[in-house]
Design an enzyme around this catalytic site. Structure first.
Site, PDB file in Angstrom:
ATOM      1  N   SER A 302      33.645 -43.486  -0.954  1.00  0.00           N
ATOM      2  CA  SER A 302      34.535 -42.721  -1.829  1.00  0.00           C
ATOM      3  C   SER A 302      34.986 -43.565  -3.002  1.00  0.00           C
ATOM      4  O   SER A 302      35.204 -44.773  -2.877  1.00  0.00           O
ATOM      5  CB  SER A 302      35.763 -42.246  -1.041  1.00  0.00           C
ATOM      6  OG  SER A 302      36.740 -41.696  -1.912  1.00  0.00           O
ATOM      7  N   LYS A 303      35.112 -42.913  -4.157  1.00  0.00           N
ATOM      8  CA  LYS A 303      35.617 -43.605  -5.343  1.00  0.00           C
ATOM      9  C   LYS A 303      37.061 -44.058  -5.156  1.00  0.00           C
ATOM     10  O   LYS A 303      37.557 -44.893  -5.904  1.00  0.00           O
ATOM     11  CB  LYS A 303      35.521 -42.689  -6.570  1.00  0.00           C
ATOM     12  CG  LYS A 303      34.098 -42.381  -7.001  1.00  0.00           C
ATOM     13  CD  LYS A 303      34.080 -41.508  -8.233  1.00  0.00           C
ATOM     14  CE  LYS A 303      32.670 -41.184  -8.673  1.00  0.00           C
ATOM     15  NZ  LYS A 303      32.628 -40.328  -9.884  1.00  0.00           N
ATOM     16  N   ARG A 304      37.718 -43.505  -4.155  1.00  0.00           N
ATOM     17  CA  ARG A 304      39.110 -43.901  -3.899  1.00  0.00           C
ATOM     18  C   ARG A 304      39.189 -45.284  -3.259  1.00  0.00           C
ATOM     19  O   ARG A 304      40.252 -45.883  -3.193  1.00  0.00           O
ATOM     20  CB  ARG A 304      39.795 -42.864  -3.011  1.00  0.00           C
ATOM     21  CG  ARG A 304      39.926 -41.487  -3.650  1.00  0.00           C
ATOM     22  CD  ARG A 304      40.682 -40.516  -2.754  1.00  0.00           C
ATOM     23  NE  ARG A 304      40.784 -39.195  -3.352  1.00  0.00           N
ATOM     24  CZ  ARG A 304      39.900 -38.230  -3.167  1.00  0.00           C
ATOM     25  NH1 ARG A 304      38.838 -38.455  -2.406  1.00  0.00           N
ATOM     26  NH2 ARG A 304      40.041 -37.054  -3.741  1.00  0.00           N
TER      27      ARG A 304
END
Length: 543
Positions: A302-304
């Protein structure tokens, strides 16, 4: 150039010498007939790529480049270089509301830092640009209008409120939300009346039953009847910008892309894209969908996760070649699976037929080991080692500027000696700036109490060390010193070998652990060793 990729997985490989642009109805029928070949016939074929290979990495600058994106770019780069082709960077910036300032520039910066620069890009230009989709709006709108004129597209006047209501009703009924294709049934006069009024609208693509499977280079045969599960997709939004589905098809065609290698999340959408190619009479590229890159627990990357962005690795002094090696090592597509591959070796060992459909597990705890291996390779390469020396010189001055008493520690020969002695032991240059290596750059301090706690023969041991240095001269080696220090201990009266080593380590570094005493001495050199041991011959302080 002709390249045999893989028997049975290449029936979608097409020659770029085929006429691009609109094809005749007869040619369209011939293509569909080829697609209907049964698997037995396909198994007997051996597909080749004729002409120039052109691949692209097409991220959206709605965020910065992360490991998943780098992996897709890397496979495209390797594919292009393996087959003498061209690697293109295209930025799909049509979602204007989600653009992140600086992301577009950063993506290209990170590709260059990683050592996989594009051949054509927004920054470098190229013959088939522009490479920013926001600069190609007229083309998308022209193609969308052609879809409408050919009855493969239509104007949709449904309001956002109606679409939201459809979504809510579907969710309430436990169904997947989909557009009900209401506006595809409008009469021509109704459409013209709405357009004349200036009614807000989008353009949708008319999905039709394909009835045809397609061959993916990695996942094999696929068949998705998107018309049965989806409503007609928007291809031109109300703001005049295209959606991904139209823009990527148009750009891949006009940029003459021969192979599309992208993430497996787009596998189902490929059926939709092939319908557009057919509607436009265009020859589609070959498609290969790379398996997902996942965390060790199987969850999707995830980009998070802040630690997966390439800029973060750059700031943490991760070597780009180590990051590339690590990224490919956790996946597939190569004849071997080993640590320490350089980019040219990855290209040489790349084999598309060995890419599996299994998710690639990403374990960041293994990255330091890759960095250690590639740092050692850099140290052993004279030209690259010179660059490391200059880098370390600057870092030493920044960290220890006020404490350096001997400027010789900044000389190239001294730093080169340290690097070669520590290669294989350190994972980054930054380790050499930590307190446990400070003795290399500044003289340590210790007290007479520390010395007395180890032995009462400190002056004798110091004199023995100084005599040893006189005998050995300027050329010191770790192996020889290790033997010499054992013999030196035999000349003490009451101090055992273990305590002698502790004393030497204290005088040399002020520490209780670290590299071997012999290595410390070779690193520091005879002159600095003399300076540090002279202190033991002075009258004891009262500290």
């Amino acid at each position: 150039m002709s390249v045999c990729l893989k028997t049975c997985r290449g029936c979608f490989l097409r020659s770029r010498v085929l006429q691009r642009g609109f094809q005749s109805v007869t040619a369209d029928r011939e293509r569909r007939a080829v697609l209907r070949l049964n698997s037995a016939a396909v198994a007997r074929c051996c597909s080749t790529v004729q002409g120039e290979v052109r691949v692209r990495f097409a991220p959206s600058p709605t965020g910065f480049l992360h490991l998943g994106g780098l992996r897709t770019a890397l496979y495209n780069y390797i594919f292009a270089k393996k087959y003498g082709g061209t690697f293109i960077l295209r930025l799909e910036d049509t979602d204007q509301s989600r653009l992140v300032p600086g992301a577009a520039e950063s993506i290209e910066d990170m590709l260059e830092w990683a050592g996989i620069p594009p051949d054509e890009s927004p920054r470098r230009g190229g013959p088939l640009g522009p490479y920013l989709q926001s600069q190609r709006l007229d083309l998308y709108n022209q193609i969308a209008r052609e879809l409408v004129e050919c009855d493969h597209g239509y104007y949709c006047f449904c309001s956002p409120q109606r679409l939201e209501l459809l979504k809510r009703e579907a969710l309430r009924a436990g169904e997947t939300p989909r557009y009900d294709n209401r506006c595809r049934h409008l009469r021509a006069d109704q459409v013209q009346e709405m357009l004349a009024k200036g009614a807000p609208h989008v353009i949708r693509f008319r999905l039709e039953a394909s009835g045809e499977p397609f061959q993916d280079l990695i996942f094999g045969w696929n068949h998705h009847e998107v018309a049965q599960v989806e409503g007609d997709p928007v291809v031109i939004k109300a703001d005049g910008f295209p959606t991904y589905h139209l823009a990527n098809v148009v750009d891949d065609h006009f940029m003459e892309i021969s192979h599309v290698l992208r993430g497996s999340e787009w596998l189902i959408s490929t059926a939709k894209h092939l319908l557009m190619y057919r509607a436009l009479g265009w020859q589609p590229p070959a498609f290969g969908h790379l398996p997902l890159l996942t965390n060790p627990n199987g969850s999707k990357l995830s980009k998070r996760q802040g630690d997966i962005f390439i800029e973060n690795f750059q700031k943490e002094a991760v070597l780009p070649e180590a990051l590339l090696d690590f990224t490919t090592n956790c996946g597939s597509g190569f004849t071997t699976n080993r640590n320490g591959r350089r980019l040219e070796e990855m290209i040489s060992e790349f084999n598309p037929s060995k890419i599996t459909t299994h998710s690639a597990l990403l374990d960041l705890e293994k990255l330091p080991e890759f960095n250690r291996i590639h740092l050692q390779q850099r140290i052993e390469d004279e030209q690259k080692c010179n660059a490391l020396i200059k880098d370390l010189q600057q870092q030493i001055q920044q960290v220890y500027a006020a404490e350096i008493h001997n400027q010789e520690v900044l000389e190239e020969d001294y730093i080169r000696r340290v690097l070669h002695l520590r290669k294989g032991h350190i994972t980054s240059l930054r380790e050499l700036l930590r307190p446990n290596y400070s003795y290399l750059w500044v003289r340590p301090s210790f007290s007479s109490h520390q010395v007395a706690a180890l032995t009462k023969e400190a002056p004798l041991i110091a004199s023995l060390v100084l005599r040893l240095l006189e005998e050995r001269g300027e050329e010191l080696s770790v192996d020889q010193l290790s033997k010499d220090l054992k013999r030196l201990t035999e000349q003490t009266k009451a101090t055992k070998y273990r305590e002698v080593m502790k004393l030497l380590r204290l005088v040399l570094s002020g520490l209780q652990q670290g590299p071997s005493v012999a290595e410390m001495m070779v690193s520091l050199g005879p002159a600095e060793i003399r300076h540090r041991f002279q202190k033991l011959l002075l009258p004891p302080d009262n500290s």
